[in-house]
Scaffold this motif. Sequence first.
Motif, short mmCIF file in Angstrom:
data_model
loop_
_atom_site.label_atom_id
_atom_site.label_comp_id
_atom_site.label_asym_id
_atom_site.label_seq_id
_atom_site.Cartn_x
_atom_site.Cartn_y
_atom_site.Cartn_z
N ASN A 400 0.83 -1.22 0.00
CA ASN A 400 0.00 0.00 0.00
C ASN A 400 0.86 1.26 0.00
OD1 ASN A 400 -2.37 -1.59 0.19
ND2 ASN A 400 -2.18 -1.67 2.41
N MET A 401 1.72 1.36 -1.01
CA MET A 401 2.73 2.41 -1.04
C MET A 401 2.14 3.81 -0.87
SD MET A 401 5.36 3.31 -4.15
CE MET A 401 4.01 3.36 -5.33
N LEU A 402 1.14 4.16 -1.67
CA LEU A 402 0.59 5.51 -1.60
C LEU A 402 -0.09 5.77 -0.26
CD1 LEU A 402 -0.91 6.06 -5.17
CD2 LEU A 402 1.24 6.93 -4.25
N ALA A 403 -0.90 4.82 0.19
CA ALA A 403 -1.61 5.00 1.46
C ALA A 403 -0.62 5.14 2.62
CB ALA A 403 -2.55 3.83 1.70
N THR A 404 0.47 4.39 2.56
CA THR A 404 1.47 4.46 3.62
C THR A 404 2.08 5.86 3.71
OG1 THR A 404 2.01 2.11 3.43
CG2 THR A 404 3.68 3.54 4.42
N PHE A 405 2.51 6.39 2.58
CA PHE A 405 3.13 7.72 2.60
C PHE A 405 2.10 8.82 2.86
CE2 PHE A 405 6.77 5.62 0.58
CZ PHE A 405 7.81 6.21 1.30
N HIS A 406 0.89 8.67 2.33
CA HIS A 406 -0.14 9.67 2.60
C HIS A 406 -0.46 9.75 4.09
CE1 HIS A 406 -1.82 9.44 -1.78
NE2 HIS A 406 -0.75 10.21 -1.68
N SER A 407 -0.43 8.61 4.78
CA SER A 407 -0.75 8.61 6.21
C SER A 407 0.27 9.41 7.02
CB SER A 407 -0.82 7.18 6.73
OG SER A 407 0.46 6.58 6.79
N LEU A 408 1.45 9.63 6.44
CA LEU A 408 2.48 10.43 7.11
C LEU A 408 2.51 11.87 6.60
CD1 LEU A 408 5.42 7.84 7.11
CD2 LEU A 408 3.86 8.38 9.00
#
Length: 465
Positions: A400-408
């Motif tokens: 979940n690359m995008l979701a992981t970075f968006h969460s930060l």
Amino acid sequence: MKWLEINHDAPLNGTLKVQGSKNSSLALIVSSCLAGGNVVIENVPDISDIHVTGDLLSSTGAEVSFFNNTLTVDPTQICNSIIKPEDSQSVRIAYYFIGALLAKHKSVAVGYPGGDKIGPRPIDQHIKGLRALGAEFTFYNDYYVAKADRLVGNDVYFDVITCGATINIMLAATLAKGRTVIHNAARDPEVVDVAVFLNKMGAYITGAGTETIKIRGVEGLSGCTHPCISDRIMSGTFLMAAGITKGYVSLTGAEVNHLGACIDKLREVGLDIERSGDKITAYYSGIQRASNIITGMYPMFGSDFQQPATVLLLNANGRSSVTELVYPHRFSHCNELNLMGADIRLRHNTAYINGVRELRGADVTATDIRSGMALILAALCAKGTSRIFGVEHIERGLENMLATFHSLGADIRVVESLGDDGEDGASGGAGDGERYAASNGGQSDYYTAAGLRGYMRKPGSFAVL
């Protein structure tokens, strides 16, 4: 073609749950071939390498299902021990099928290793160890065949420490006749995880996590349920992200005991590291000190950490160095970072890093998972917009690359060409009528190549999908 578009916005701040270990999961999936009943592996990351390996296992006749980070295998119908060369090139761990299938099937054919482009991945220690157990090898242009009427336990002396070969010999020795002793074994947590998994199925393995592993062969194994360990490489990388972007990152579910050398080095550089219960947090302290890093096999500072560590050292006052002793050619990321304004000089197997350089957005290419993560983190603190190509490498390792970075709080999106020729319109390879999509995991908006070039001149004007 697709790429990542990244803008520097603000420091990364937030909490992540650490995904399951990619390297351990891949070994566990192949190890399930040895079982005599159903195997359930929990905490498996949903990444492309897992799906590819599941397909390889299915090609042997095993029934494989994957849902909600749990992979279930019924290996009782395995009837094929040929892993096609074109399939083997997709992942480097196809060689595990030799150790997992040879005792039962007496002949296994596998293509040569694929995976990341980080330099040679020799399989000589695998071959040496398997030969010690009685296997005979025949080599062809794009594949090799291992045969053994019966594997027999023996002493195996590795010339170098190798995690992959240690696991492979453990697999083969589990159903071999008699006792096998592996000397100079790898001590990696992934080796221990596989040993625990095999022992749950009825194997008899002692010493995993030390340099001497002993395996007493058994007649057969049963099924089991086993949770995969967390991914220590992703854990260390996101701790570094706090220092790189001058923020803070908290991790839950991390195996802190697996991160000793990494955490020690991060504190030396100047990050504040705190642990509370099952949470570990890295804070930017305002201080970034130069450091000298030498990679080594576990428990030393891992080779997989050195690429994001290089980005971290770009913020340090003074000159740092990174010496790579595991994969001496693993420096493709340095040329890309220099395109972004870094000052990194390469000499033999050492990168010399002059710190306190302002990075600027650029078009760069990831050649493996870790270099891709390093480039993402560099882009998040660079002025302007960066485009990172080679997205497929990053997707091989990060769930979940995008979701992981968006969460930060990261400003990151995927842009994908919708044209037939696969060329990047912004670089002149596509016509103005070719369409592109920008996405962050939701709906899609489409643009012509001409419109795309206009939008890319105005960072932030792309619709976030």
